[in-house]
Design a protein around this motif. Sequence first.
Motif, PDB file in Angstrom:
ATOM      1  N   ASP A   4       0.855  -1.185   0.000  1.00 21.76           N
ATOM      2  CA  ASP A   4       0.000   0.000   0.000  1.00 21.76           C
ATOM      3  C   ASP A   4       0.886   1.228   0.000  1.00 21.76           C
ATOM      4  OD1 ASP A   4      -3.162   0.585   0.724  1.00 21.76           O
ATOM      5  OD2 ASP A   4      -1.839   2.199   1.370  1.00 21.76           O
ATOM      6  N   GLU A   5       0.440   2.273  -0.692  1.00 23.43           N
ATOM      7  CA  GLU A   5       1.250   3.474  -0.842  1.00 23.43           C
ATOM      8  C   GLU A   5       1.179   4.391   0.363  1.00 23.43           C
ATOM      9  OE1 GLU A   5       3.432   4.177  -3.245  1.00 23.43           O
ATOM     10  OE2 GLU A   5       3.006   2.151  -3.953  1.00 23.43           O
TER      11      GLU A   5
ATOM     12  N   TYR B 218      -1.784 -12.995   0.042  1.00 21.47           N
ATOM     13  CA  TYR B 218      -2.862 -12.084   0.427  1.00 21.47           C
ATOM     14  C   TYR B 218      -2.502 -11.398   1.746  1.00 21.47           C
ATOM     15  CZ  TYR B 218      -5.309 -14.937  -3.010  1.00 21.47           C
ATOM     16  OH  TYR B 218      -5.670 -15.596  -4.155  1.00 21.47           O
ATOM     17  N   ALA B 219      -2.886 -10.119   1.875  1.00 23.19           N
ATOM     18  CA  ALA B 219      -2.543  -9.367   3.082  1.00 23.19           C
ATOM     19  C   ALA B 219      -3.700  -8.467   3.493  1.00 23.19           C
ATOM     20  CB  ALA B 219      -1.281  -8.533   2.857  1.00 23.19           C
TER      21      ALA B 219
ATOM     22  N   VAL C 157      -5.386  -7.005   0.000  1.00 24.62           N
ATOM     23  CA  VAL C 157      -4.719  -6.981  -1.298  1.00 24.62           C
ATOM     24  C   VAL C 157      -4.200  -8.377  -1.628  1.00 24.62           C
ATOM     25  CG1 VAL C 157      -4.070  -4.557  -1.053  1.00 24.62           C
ATOM     26  CG2 VAL C 157      -2.475  -6.340  -0.337  1.00 24.62           C
ATOM     27  N   ALA C 158      -4.053  -8.611  -2.930  1.00 26.21           N
ATOM     28  CA  ALA C 158      -3.489  -9.861  -3.433  1.00 26.21           C
ATOM     29  C   ALA C 158      -2.279  -9.532  -4.299  1.00 26.21           C
ATOM     30  CB  ALA C 158      -4.527 -10.632  -4.243  1.00 26.21           C
ATOM     31  N   VAL C 159      -1.203 -10.264  -4.112  1.00 30.38           N
ATOM     32  CA  VAL C 159       0.009 -10.070  -4.903  1.00 30.38           C
ATOM     33  C   VAL C 159       0.409 -11.420  -5.504  1.00 30.38           C
ATOM     34  CG1 VAL C 159       2.456  -9.454  -4.856  1.00 30.38           C
ATOM     35  CG2 VAL C 159       0.819  -8.139  -3.509  1.00 30.38           C
TER      36      VAL C 159
ATOM     37  N   ARG D 121      -3.465  -6.630  -6.667  1.00 28.77           N
ATOM     38  CA  ARG D 121      -4.877  -6.287  -6.757  1.00 28.77           C
ATOM     39  C   ARG D 121      -5.401  -5.862  -5.387  1.00 28.77           C
ATOM     40  NH1 ARG D 121      -7.307 -11.381 -10.324  1.00 28.77           N
ATOM     41  NH2 ARG D 121      -5.918 -11.122 -12.140  1.00 28.77           N
ATOM     42  N   SER D 122      -6.282  -4.862  -5.397  1.00 26.56           N
ATOM     43  CA  SER D 122      -6.969  -4.420  -4.185  1.00 26.56           C
ATOM     44  C   SER D 122      -8.422  -4.860  -4.261  1.00 26.56           C
ATOM     45  CB  SER D 122      -6.893  -2.897  -4.059  1.00 26.56           C
ATOM     46  OG  SER D 122      -7.768  -2.434  -3.049  1.00 26.56           O
TER      47      SER D 122
END
Length: 596
Positions: free
Chosen positions: A133-134, A151-152, A162-164, A172-173
């Motif tokens: 996240d920014e 996933y986090a 979010v998924a990375v 992805r959010s």
Amino acid sequence: MEADETRTAAVCIHPEGEARIVVAARGYVVIVDPASETSRQLYFPEKYKEYPYACIAGAEGAFYIGAGRMFMAIDPFEGKYTDALTPDCGEEIVGFRLAEASDGSVYLTTYPRCLLLRYDPAERTIETVARLDETQKYAGSIACGRDGWVYAGIGTERRDVVAVRPATGERRSFVPAEERTRGAGRVVASLDGRVFGSWSEGEEGEPLWHELSNGEFARIEGAPPPSAYAGEGFRTVHGALPAPWDVESVDLAEREVVVANRENGKRKTIRLHYRSDGANVSPLTLGPDGRVWGTSNHPLQLFAFDPDAGKTTNYGGRAIELGGGGNLCAYASAGTILAGAAYAGGHLHLIDTAKPLQWEEPSARNPKLVASHREVHRPRCALAHSDGAHIVYGGFPDYGFVGGGLCVYDLRTGEDALLTHDRLVPDQSTLCLAEAEGGRLLIGGTSIETPGGAEPKAKEAALYAMDWATRTVVERWTPIPGAREISLLKAYTSHRVIGITSDALLFTFDVRTGETLRTLDLSAWGKVVRDGLAAADDGLFVVAVSGAVCVIEPVALELFKALQPPVPVTAGLAYRGGRAYFASGSELCSIHVRKL
């Protein structure tokens, strides 16, 4: 203080079936063999001493943990480290949360930039995969799917899940921007390897869950299946013992692990053997009884030191209601009452120093919890008003919030009133307090910082004057342009105060004229420490910074002398009879500061 706090634990299972319970602590782990009912201590490499936040058991029996900037892998059966790495990512905390993927890789989250890292146990390397996240600083949960995605759960000011996909770097959010409200998303992995996430609540406040797969989500009814975690917070245990045994409790402070047989109810208490420097001591105060009071920090242990007898009394952790892993952060005295404001939760406790302390009989409890406010989740200051009837305390708010409140507690009626930040200095938190004009004005110093994870909104710290009768702010000033925080404040005349910023810039200020009179830079002597400002004899003040205890004459703002103790100063400050009492790590220290 010699007690240490449990910082999560994990049950590691060897491929041949042996089990070890590994308990994490600041600077070491304790490895417990439940079969032989023995334990051994393993210090972090290079005597590294930072707090861990999470640990996990690997599928092949390894133990993984992050503490401060170091990530470690341990073979708990051999009792040795297989890796200890400090990744070059610039983060304060590496391994805030951890999860193992099906290929044996371990994924870690960091603070404060919320990075996702990947540890390869075969190559013994760590690489940065993505920034989760920014703006948000905390990834409070993480899970690896069998689908190759990680996933986090994100928070605390703007929740998200979010998924990375590490193989491609895709991120992805799942939460639309308009639904990213205060709080934190959450992910869990079930025992069968599926991953579930929640980021919203139903009408009754229960979490709404989704199954997460291939970077997508699908709503499910009810709660997800059980996960590999038991317990909450730092009492969390990852993994489970072979049947029929369960880990019932893990408590470093009590030096024990309790395991229970679910078939016959039999319990075994395994004693933990370890050596420790103990928990750090939090800010100190001189109580109405002439003793120096304080608590340890993680875990909380209340103590008092009698300078006349040279005796310390440790009242333990049970003395403070809801104390747990917190500490008393700020104090004020009114008559025989010592008021202490506590993290976490913004609790106010009253200690009647003229009576014995006891907590077995609830109706006559001493100390007594009398107020709680999440708007003062992290207290930093307390003041007893000269009317003898009120205690005021302030500090930082709960996670995800900007701007802390101020609580005014009435000792006569037991009532308390909360003044929110928008009534004081919007988007800022009160960190220090002083009286002026004989108590007609309350002077507050603020901070723009947001340790609960939100983004600061203000640009520079302020002083404000509150009319005590009406509880309204009548003046606001910027005494030191550009300062982010006014950390400490004391009055030295009816209308003049001495303060210090978080950059160790000492200043004096006239609240009648709104003028900063003088400044004095103490940064060469070290960093500001909590509650490191106290009135001494003959109109002088004692200022404690990390490298020195300074004696200050406030009118000319003159450094009378700077005394350098042989140990670092980590928290302050109580003054009595020409001696300044301060904390150095887990030790209570003092230094003679009378005039030469």
